[in-house]
Design a protein around this motif. Structure first.
Motif, mmCIF file in Angstrom:
data_model
loop_
_atom_site.group_PDB
_atom_site.id
_atom_site.type_symbol
_atom_site.label_atom_id
_atom_site.label_comp_id
_atom_site.label_asym_id
_atom_site.label_seq_id
_atom_site.Cartn_x
_atom_site.Cartn_y
_atom_site.Cartn_z
ATOM 1 N N ALA A 181 47.310 3.375 -3.393
ATOM 2 C CA ALA A 181 47.757 3.118 -2.022
ATOM 3 C C ALA A 181 49.012 2.253 -2.112
ATOM 4 C CB ALA A 181 46.650 2.454 -1.209
ATOM 5 N N THR A 182 49.369 1.609 -1.014
ATOM 6 C CA THR A 182 50.620 0.861 -0.958
ATOM 7 C C THR A 182 50.638 -0.288 -1.952
ATOM 8 O OG1 THR A 182 50.835 1.426 1.379
ATOM 9 C CG2 THR A 182 52.156 -0.406 0.581
ATOM 10 N N ALA A 183 51.693 -0.372 -2.730
ATOM 11 C CA ALA A 183 51.874 -1.462 -3.690
ATOM 12 C C ALA A 183 53.360 -1.667 -3.919
ATOM 13 C CB ALA A 183 51.176 -1.157 -5.011
ATOM 14 N N ILE A 184 53.849 -2.862 -3.618
ATOM 15 C CA ILE A 184 55.265 -3.156 -3.803
ATOM 16 C C ILE A 184 55.613 -3.137 -5.292
ATOM 17 C CG2 ILE A 184 57.070 -4.877 -3.455
ATOM 18 C CD1 ILE A 184 55.285 -6.001 -1.173
ATOM 19 N N GLU A 185 54.804 -3.831 -6.068
ATOM 20 C CA GLU A 185 55.071 -4.016 -7.491
ATOM 21 C C GLU A 185 53.852 -3.488 -8.247
ATOM 22 O OE1 GLU A 185 56.817 -7.760 -9.919
ATOM 23 O OE2 GLU A 185 54.802 -8.053 -9.125
ATOM 24 N N ALA A 186 53.961 -2.303 -8.827
ATOM 25 C CA ALA A 186 52.836 -1.696 -9.533
ATOM 26 C C ALA A 186 53.330 -0.490 -10.300
ATOM 27 C CB ALA A 186 51.735 -1.277 -8.549
ATOM 28 N N ARG A 187 52.516 -0.041 -11.227
ATOM 29 C CA ARG A 187 52.867 1.169 -11.958
ATOM 30 C C ARG A 187 52.661 2.377 -11.049
ATOM 31 N NH1 ARG A 187 49.546 1.144 -16.740
ATOM 32 N NH2 ARG A 187 47.882 1.889 -15.413
ATOM 33 N N LYS A 188 53.736 3.003 -10.675
ATOM 34 C CA LYS A 188 53.698 4.264 -9.935
ATOM 35 C C LYS A 188 54.330 5.293 -10.865
ATOM 36 C CE LYS A 188 52.492 2.658 -5.693
ATOM 37 N NZ LYS A 188 51.646 3.207 -4.652
ATOM 38 N N SER A 189 53.516 6.128 -11.474
ATOM 39 C CA SER A 189 53.996 6.970 -12.553
ATOM 40 C C SER A 189 53.759 8.439 -12.273
ATOM 41 C CB SER A 189 53.301 6.595 -13.866
ATOM 42 O OG SER A 189 53.687 7.462 -14.911
ATOM 43 N N ALA A 190 54.736 9.238 -12.621
ATOM 44 C CA ALA A 190 54.602 10.690 -12.523
ATOM 45 C C ALA A 190 53.787 11.265 -13.668
ATOM 46 C CB ALA A 190 55.986 11.336 -12.512
ATOM 47 N N TRP A 191 53.334 10.410 -14.601
ATOM 48 C CA TRP A 191 52.697 10.907 -15.823
ATOM 49 C C TRP A 191 51.225 10.521 -15.947
ATOM 50 C CZ3 TRP A 191 56.154 14.205 -16.686
ATOM 51 C CH2 TRP A 191 57.508 13.899 -16.550
ATOM 52 N N GLY A 192 50.640 9.924 -14.929
ATOM 53 C CA GLY A 192 49.223 9.584 -15.015
ATOM 54 C C GLY A 192 48.827 8.653 -13.896
ATOM 55 N N ARG A 193 47.532 8.355 -13.825
ATOM 56 C CA ARG A 193 46.987 7.482 -12.794
ATOM 57 C C ARG A 193 46.205 6.342 -13.428
ATOM 58 N NH1 ARG A 193 50.226 10.073 -10.767
ATOM 59 N NH2 ARG A 193 50.115 11.397 -8.910
ATOM 60 N N SER A 194 46.166 5.227 -12.722
ATOM 61 C CA SER A 194 45.562 4.019 -13.273
ATOM 62 C C SER A 194 44.078 4.187 -13.572
ATOM 63 C CB SER A 194 45.769 2.857 -12.299
ATOM 64 O OG SER A 194 45.189 3.149 -11.038
ATOM 65 N N TRP A 195 43.363 4.998 -12.783
ATOM 66 C CA TRP A 195 41.919 5.128 -12.985
ATOM 67 C C TRP A 195 41.574 6.046 -14.160
ATOM 68 C CZ3 TRP A 195 44.542 6.559 -8.528
ATOM 69 C CH2 TRP A 195 44.733 7.919 -8.320
ATOM 70 N N ALA A 196 42.552 6.735 -14.721
ATOM 71 C CA ALA A 196 42.339 7.575 -15.901
ATOM 72 C C ALA A 196 43.646 7.597 -16.689
ATOM 73 C CB ALA A 196 41.913 8.982 -15.498
ATOM 74 N N TRP A 197 44.063 6.417 -17.146
ATOM 75 C CA TRP A 197 45.403 6.244 -17.685
ATOM 76 C C TRP A 197 45.479 6.752 -19.125
ATOM 77 C CZ3 TRP A 197 50.036 6.153 -16.066
ATOM 78 C CH2 TRP A 197 51.088 5.584 -16.786
ATOM 79 N N ARG A 198 45.897 7.986 -19.288
ATOM 80 C CA ARG A 198 46.115 8.597 -20.600
ATOM 81 C C ARG A 198 47.470 9.319 -20.577
ATOM 82 N NH1 ARG A 198 40.893 9.722 -19.232
ATOM 83 N NH2 ARG A 198 41.472 11.816 -18.522
ATOM 84 N N PRO A 199 48.542 8.611 -20.332
ATOM 85 C CA PRO A 199 49.847 9.273 -20.149
ATOM 86 C C PRO A 199 50.423 9.745 -21.480
ATOM 87 C CG PRO A 199 50.149 6.920 -20.181
ATOM 88 C CD PRO A 199 48.660 7.149 -20.253
ATOM 89 N N PRO A 200 51.237 10.771 -21.459
ATOM 90 C CA PRO A 200 51.890 11.258 -22.687
ATOM 91 C C PRO A 200 53.152 10.469 -22.998
ATOM 92 C CG PRO A 200 52.450 12.697 -20.869
ATOM 93 C CD PRO A 200 51.524 11.652 -20.299
ATOM 94 N N ILE A 201 53.109 9.159 -22.815
ATOM 95 C CA ILE A 201 54.267 8.298 -23.034
ATOM 96 C C ILE A 201 54.212 7.778 -24.471
ATOM 97 C CG2 ILE A 201 55.453 6.209 -22.302
ATOM 98 C CD1 ILE A 201 54.203 6.634 -19.521
ATOM 99 N N VAL A 202 55.293 7.984 -25.214
ATOM 100 C CA VAL A 202 55.326 7.650 -26.643
ATOM 101 C C VAL A 202 56.652 6.979 -26.978
ATOM 102 C CG1 VAL A 202 53.783 9.557 -27.259
ATOM 103 C CG2 VAL A 202 56.266 9.932 -27.216
ATOM 104 N N PRO A 203 56.724 6.290 -28.122
ATOM 105 C CA PRO A 203 58.029 5.779 -28.566
ATOM 106 C C PRO A 203 58.986 6.933 -28.845
ATOM 107 C CG PRO A 203 56.231 4.763 -29.796
ATOM 108 C CD PRO A 203 55.640 5.902 -29.027
ATOM 109 N N MET A 204 60.272 6.637 -28.792
ATOM 110 C CA MET A 204 61.265 7.637 -29.127
ATOM 111 C C MET A 204 61.002 8.203 -30.523
ATOM 112 S SD MET A 204 63.595 8.341 -26.878
ATOM 113 C CE MET A 204 64.210 7.759 -25.295
#
Length: 729
Positions: A214-237
């Protein structure tokens, strides 16, 4: 890769700009040159510079220096933000909130003047190139009916009052989560605000700290996953896997295959028949390509990174290849079709710097603000204030102003800070203070102007065992320096926290309590439990307003109680708001289950209470717990001054458990009497009130005999209310 990241940020915030001399001046324009006292004066500041993080005052500090008619010198922080249009989509497309950028982001300031007369203002910018000041502007302020900001009353600091001395008693509840995935999005919330106000409510507690649900000024808003099941495909270069400081990218892989969906937390609004460009960079192992999909359709040929051109002084390819693909939306398309990337081949593939912007039809070049800001994986979670949710808060504050509600805004996303507050001597603790100060500075700059922002709440239910005293002291003192309007400050914990209730830099003491089956405080008698908890809170906070900011009927795991469905009349809600209103707290117990209150039209319970409380002299009568008793086991809850009393009389057999679970109808109470002690000699007018209709059911005359007023209680079944005030019938 760092250059690519900076470019994305620069495009989002209005272009790279051009190099500027240290003495180049910002420009200042007042958009509302004539307003009433305490109304919003809005300014636009022109700045021909781009910044890596325009939210960070250590990088760019923009302030307005205002001279009031009295000669007082005021310093007001400015802010950077994006405006949005809301009504570009037809009614049939408004099931979700449709927000589309209105122009480029820029700098603004908002001010609420406390004096009438002529003002002058200049903008002052401080950055790495030095300090520069804008042209001066003037604006005029006339009288208005506004009462000013909410305070702890100077006459009686246990209760609230406005700047003009008018008392305020908070009647309302929580409306914590606002968003398309919640019970109420922004549009529905605005409708609810109106219904609450029409029913006599005047207060809401709203979270603007909700992570990504929901509304959050300062928070992780990501196109790659959600906080309740955070398994994003984000990796080091690629090639820097062992470097903890390496920038990140996205590996192109989905949870169920080779397709990676771009799934933003905010649905992406679009304009019909508009050309957009999707760009970024990909890298893939040998024999592997990457296809771009929009609406499950390929957007051009798949990208083969083996064709990457040499870059840098080494004249060798770094393996990355840039792409830029344009497409046009349909004739009646108001939402962006799904965007995805598909890996084709046996190897790994990566994505960096994904961007979506409009195409300028005149030049064919990319233009406008970044639409896929949620795709940036190198954005800090603390220190970035997401543009859509900031606009939502704008609209919520404006809705409160239109309807007459006052908002307690819970600002800091707890889980972004709590881990850093374990050791007051640690660098993490110092950084948490620094980041919280910056966010609160932004809140003051953007929403502080509004007299309908009742209070800043730092955290929702932080761990009470943490050593937070230093945090609240330093952040609180910072607000005293930069918040011209001196908004009230509060916080909350997940268990009672007397150290916070007593803290000198916390202006409102608040507690949360839920009726749960295994609770040692009790469960079946909501009035008894609420009074226990409220009296505990009040004993610890004799000199400041105190509220029960969350209350409700719950299971042992704090989820909504199954009994709620049976309480079709919301008996426990009715009893709790009446008991809390006359308990000595500064507001009614604020119920948590706002969606149930709305679906059951529980707001109707506010109207009679609001009518009864309308003339209570909260700040002038030195109210104290009434010395009142009644016969026939009638429970009396009330407040009294030297020459007045406001009482709620309750039949204990009308508690929620008896009525809802045991299905017992209490026998009417008849022939009972009431004795009120400690009133000054004189004649009194007595009013009896129906707590369900808000009507007076009768009046009587009484006199204090040796400080005691004795009254016959009219027959009642569940509860009734009584006023005793000077005068004759």
């Amino acid at each position: 890769m760092r250059c690519a990241m900076v470019f994305v940020v620069a495009v989002m915030w209005g272009g790279l700009g051009r190099s500027s001399a240290a003495d180049e001046r910002p420009s200042l324009e007042v958009l509302t040159p004539k307003v009433g006292r305490y109304e919003k004066v809005e300014f636009r500041v022109g700045m021909d510079r781009a910044y890596r993080n325009p939210f960070d005052p250590d990088e760019v500090d923009l302030t307005l220096h205002i001279t009031a008619p009295s000669g007082a010198k005021l310093v007001l922080p400015a802010f950077f933000g994006q405006d949005y249009q809301r009504d570009g989509a037809p009614p049939g497309e408004r099931r979700r909130d449709w927000f589309y950028p209105a122009g480029m982001p820029g700098w603004k300031a908002r001010f609420a003047p406390a004096e009438c007369g002529g003002y002058t203002a200049v903008a002052r910018r401080r950055d790495a190139l030095g300090t520069a000041e804008s042209n001066a502007v003037r604006f005029e302020v006339g009288p208005s009916a506004r009462r000013g900001f909410l305070r702890a009353s100077r006459q009686d600091p246990r209760f609230f009052a406005f700047d003009d001395g008018t008392p305020y008693f908070a009647i309302g509840h929580n409306h914590a989560f606002v968003g398309d995935a919640q019970y109420a999005n922004l549009r529905r919330s605005e409708e609810i605000f109106g219904r609450i106000a029409e029913s006599g409510g005047n207060f809401l507690r709203i979270w603007v700290c909700c992570h990504d649900w929901a509304t959050a000024i300062e928070a992780r808003k990501s196109a790659w996953g959600r906080s309740w099941a955070w398994r994003p495909p984000i990796v080091p270069m690629p090639g820097r896997e062992n470097d903890p400081g390496a920038p990140k990218c996205v590996e192109i892989r989905g949870e169920k295959g080779d397709t990676l969906s771009v799934s933003t937390t905010h649905p992406l609004a679009a304009l019909p028949e508009t050309r957009y460009v999707l760009s970024g960079k990909v890298r893939a192992e040998r024999g592997t390509r990457v296809a771009l999909l929009v609406g499950n359709r390929p957007l051009g040929e798949a990208i083969d990174s083996s064709r990457a051109k040499p870059s840098g002084p080494s004249k060798e390819s770094d393996g990355w290849v840039a792409f830029s693909r344009a497409f046009t939306t349909g004739r009646r398309q108001y939402w962006m079709e799904p965007i995805a990337l598909r890996r084709e081949g046996p190897g790994k593939a990566w994505l960096d710097a994904l961007s979506l912007v409009e195409v300028d039809p005149a030049t064919g070049k990319a233009r406008g603000p970044e639409l896929l800001w949620e795709a940036d994986v190198n954005r800090r979670e603390r220190g970035y204030y997401n543009p859509v949710d900031c606009f939502v808060v704008d609209q919520l504050v404006e809705a409160a102003e239109k309807t007459g509600l006052y908002l307690q805004l819970t600002i800091l996303t707890r889980d972004l800070y709590m881990h850093a507050l374990k050791d007051p001597k640690s660098p993490d603790y110092d950084q948490a203070i620094a980041d919280a100060r910056k966010l609160l500075r932004y809140a003051v700059a953007r929403w502080g102007y509004s007299t309908h922002v009742a209070a800043w709440e730092y955290f929702n239910e932080i761990d009470p065992g943490l050593p937070t005293d230093r945090f609240y002291a330093e952040v609180g003192k910072f607000l005293e320096e930069i918040d011209l309007y001196r908004h009230l400050r509060t916080t909350s914990t997940w268990h009672p926290s007397p150290k916070d209730w007593k803290h000198a830099q916390l202006d409102i003491a608040q507690a949360h309590h839920y009726l749960r089956p295994d609770s040692k405080e009790g469960f079946k008698d909501e009035v008894d439990v609420l009074l226990q908890q409220t009296r505990r809170l009040l004993r610890q906070t004799p000199g400041k307003p105190a509220i029960m900011a969350e209350f409700g009927l719950a299971e042992n795991n704090f989820q909504r109680s199954a009994y709620m469905k049976q309480d079709t009349e919301l008996v426990h809600f009715h009893n709790a708001i009446w008991a809390s209103a006359l308990s000595g707290s500064a507001g009614t117990a604020a119920f948590w289950w706002w969606e149930l209150l709305d679906t059951m039209d529980a707001y109707r319970h506010y109207r009679p209470l609001s009518a009864f409380l309308a003339d209570v002299p909260w700040t002038t009568a030195a109210l104290r717990e009434a010395q009142a008793t009644a016969t026939q086991d009638v429970r009396v809850v009330g407040l009294a001054g030297d020459a007045c009393a406001y009482l709620w009389l309750f039949n204990p057999r009308a508690c929620w458990w008896n009525l809802v679970v045991e299905k017992k109808t209490p026998a009417p109470i008849a022939g009972a009497s009431l004795e009120i002690r400690g009133l000054a000699p004189g004649a009194y007018r007595v009013e009896w009130w129906d707590t369900y209709t808000g009507n007076r059911t009768g009046t009587a005359r009484a006199a204090a005999d040796r400080g005691i007023v004795r009254l016959a209680i009219p027959p009642f079944a569940r509860d009734t209310a009584c006023k005793v005030v000077p005068g004759k019938d």
